[in-house]
Write an enzyme that holds these catalytic residues in place. Structure first.
Site, PDB file in Angstrom:
ATOM      1  N   LYS A  32       0.949  -1.253   0.039  1.00  0.00           N
ATOM      2  CA  LYS A  32      -0.300  -0.048   0.042  1.00  0.00           C
ATOM      3  C   LYS A  32       0.923   1.276   0.079  1.00  0.00           C
ATOM      4  O   LYS A  32       2.248   1.107   0.426  1.00  0.00           O
ATOM      5  CB  LYS A  32      -0.928   0.066   1.367  1.00  0.00           C
ATOM      6  CG  LYS A  32      -0.070   0.023   2.592  1.00  0.00           C
ATOM      7  CD  LYS A  32      -1.142  -0.234   3.768  1.00  0.00           C
ATOM      8  CE  LYS A  32      -0.382   0.151   4.949  1.00  0.00           C
ATOM      9  NZ  LYS A  32      -1.333  -0.107   6.247  1.00  0.00           N
ATOM     10  N   ARG A 130     -10.332  -0.496  14.937  1.00  0.00           N
ATOM     11  CA  ARG A 130     -10.253   0.446  13.722  1.00  0.00           C
ATOM     12  C   ARG A 130     -11.086  -0.302  12.802  1.00  0.00           C
ATOM     13  O   ARG A 130     -12.399  -0.496  12.743  1.00  0.00           O
ATOM     14  CB  ARG A 130      -8.715   0.585  13.386  1.00  0.00           C
ATOM     15  CG  ARG A 130      -8.436   1.700  12.658  1.00  0.00           C
ATOM     16  CD  ARG A 130      -6.980   1.972  12.525  1.00  0.00           C
ATOM     17  NE  ARG A 130      -6.161   0.867  11.903  1.00  0.00           N
ATOM     18  CZ  ARG A 130      -5.052   0.831  11.681  1.00  0.00           C
ATOM     19  NH1 ARG A 130      -4.257   1.910  11.880  1.00  0.00           N
ATOM     20  NH2 ARG A 130      -4.439  -0.027  10.805  1.00  0.00           N
ATOM     21  N   TYR A 260      17.208  30.593   2.899  1.00  0.00           N
ATOM     22  CA  TYR A 260      16.187  31.729   3.627  1.00  0.00           C
ATOM     23  C   TYR A 260      16.381  31.925   4.972  1.00  0.00           C
ATOM     24  O   TYR A 260      16.602  31.059   5.983  1.00  0.00           O
ATOM     25  CB  TYR A 260      14.779  31.152   3.450  1.00  0.00           C
ATOM     26  CG  TYR A 260      14.531  30.960   2.091  1.00  0.00           C
ATOM     27  CD1 TYR A 260      14.053  31.984   1.030  1.00  0.00           C
ATOM     28  CD2 TYR A 260      13.856  29.719   1.434  1.00  0.00           C
ATOM     29  CE1 TYR A 260      13.420  31.989  -0.050  1.00  0.00           C
ATOM     30  CE2 TYR A 260      13.365  29.679   0.024  1.00  0.00           C
ATOM     31  CZ  TYR A 260      13.277  30.679  -0.811  1.00  0.00           C
ATOM     32  OH  TYR A 260      12.953  30.597  -2.095  1.00  0.00           O
ATOM     33  N   MET A 309      11.608  23.995  -1.364  1.00  0.00           N
ATOM     34  CA  MET A 309      10.824  23.190  -1.952  1.00  0.00           C
ATOM     35  C   MET A 309      11.316  22.213  -2.924  1.00  0.00           C
ATOM     36  O   MET A 309      11.023  21.007  -3.057  1.00  0.00           O
ATOM     37  CB  MET A 309       9.591  23.948  -2.547  1.00  0.00           C
ATOM     38  CG  MET A 309       8.395  23.218  -3.230  1.00  0.00           C
ATOM     39  SD  MET A 309       7.420  23.919  -4.191  1.00  0.00           S
ATOM     40  CE  MET A 309       6.803  25.047  -2.851  1.00  0.00           C
TER      41      MET A 309
END
Length: 370
Positions: A32, A130, A260, A309
């Site tokens: 998964k 669950r 930054y 990013m």
């Protein structure tokens, strides 16, 4: 510029190790969430060629994507919405985890419409609270399953549950509840071929809960589910090496601010290397300033300045003059090979290695390697 190299041999080794730990029992490998970040198709094919019995996903969409990609292995999925259409699963020979009566009836109706038999495994809740049928539902659910089996609409192949990993006493208490579910299923008239409760953690710590099948995710990829034990201590080999390369080099004087906010200022003259992976690719921005490092030319070098990013910066320091553009950079991999362990990131982020793996972004190319 961004590659998650996935070792097929490592996955083979890990499946063999799991088989050794479970004395040759059946092994379901869970792929998964993009194969825990490794690439679902790569992971599925490597697991099956390494000796796994079955592949599993969380939901039907993931399982169908594997079929569309040409994966022919036995498949199981178990997390379904209230309006799920099981016809595609049946047509693609995908086994369905059933945890409530409405899904059982929907599966049988789809099988009847298609003129065939659907294969299912019952999922029961034994204490995780669950996904899974509640204890008070078992009798009705199992009786209806046996009835539909006699009608030829379904085949009940297995039964499973999921541990909460809340400690040895709690795990074995869940095992006792699971034993009751297996007994009730048999009394209802179904004989399961696959009985599974243990995931990666219990596979390596709770031998009494192995039954005849284990269902593993993280361990198949060579990572430890325990904070206090490494992959090597479990006999596992991390399958993923996250790589990039140097795309720019810049010599700077002492006092130079980096990235930054200038939250890092070079104390001495040094050389900075630019590496094109950032938080869009799953590299947590908060790693900055926490002591995270990468391997360049076989040596550990610190990440400095805020992570962007698309890119981050490494102080290559004494490597200046020995590295050039295109020099490989390893962000994490097998620590036995001298690479940073993924757990360096997870510890710094106060999370688990699972979260780091599945957070690796789609720009990172998953590449199978021997």
């Amino acid at each position: 510029m961004r590659v998650a190299e996935v070792s097929i041999e490592a996955i083979h080794h890990n499946v063999r190790r799991i088989s050794e730990v479970t004395s040759g029992g059946q092994i379901i490998v869970v792929v998964k969430a993009c194969g825990y970040g490794h690439g679902a198709v790569i992971a599925a094919e490597a697991a099956m060629s390494g000796g796994a019995t079955m592949i599993a996903t969380a939901d039907l969409e993931e399982a169908l994507q594997l079929r569309d990609a040409g994966v022919t292995a036995p498949l199981l999925c178990w997390l379904h919405g209230p309006r799920v259409d099981f016809a595609p699963a049946i047509s693609a020979s995908i086994e369905v985890g059933v945890s409530r009566l409405s899904h059982l009836e929907a599966l049988a109706a789809a099988a009847k419409e298609l003129g065939t038999t659907a294969t299912l495994q019952f999922k029961v809740d034994t204490g995780l609270s669950r996904n899974g049928a509640a204890k008070e539902e078992w009798e009705t659910l199992f009786a209806r399953g046996a009835e539909l089996e006699r009608e030829g609409l379904v085949r009940v192949r297995g039964i499973f549950s999921h541990l909460a990993n809340a400690g040895e006493e709690a795990d074995h208490a869940q095992g006792e509840v699971f034993d009751e579910a297996v007994r009730m299923l048999r009394e209802a008239g179904s004989e399961p071929e696959m009985i599974h409760l243990a995931a990666s953690a219990a596979t390596f710590s709770r031998p009494k809960l192995h039954y005849n099948t284990v269902r593993v995710g993280l361990a198949a990829y060579g990572l430890s589910p325990f904070v206090e034990k490494t992959s090597a201590q479990l006999g596992l080999v991390p399958a993923m090496t996250l790589r990039s390369e140097i795309v720019a080099l810049r010599g700077v004087p002492a006092g130079t601010g980096v990235s930054y906010g200038f939250n890092h200022v070079c104390e001495v003259a040094t050389t900075l290397a630019l590496v094109p992976i950032g938080y869009a690719d799953g590299m947590p921005r908060a790693l900055n300033g926490n002591g995270a490092w990468v391997t360049i030319a076989g040596e550990p070098r610190p990440i400095v300045g805020r992570i962007g990013m698309d890119q981050f910066i490494v102080d290559v320091g004494p490597l200046a003059g020995r590295v050039e553009l295109g020099e490989p950079v390893v962000l994490f991999g097998d620590p036995e090979r001298g690479y940073p362990a993924i757990e360096v990131w997870s510890r710094l982020m106060r999370t688990i290695n699972y979260e780091i793996l599945v957070g690796i972004g789609p720009r990172v190319i998953r590449q199978a390697a021997e």
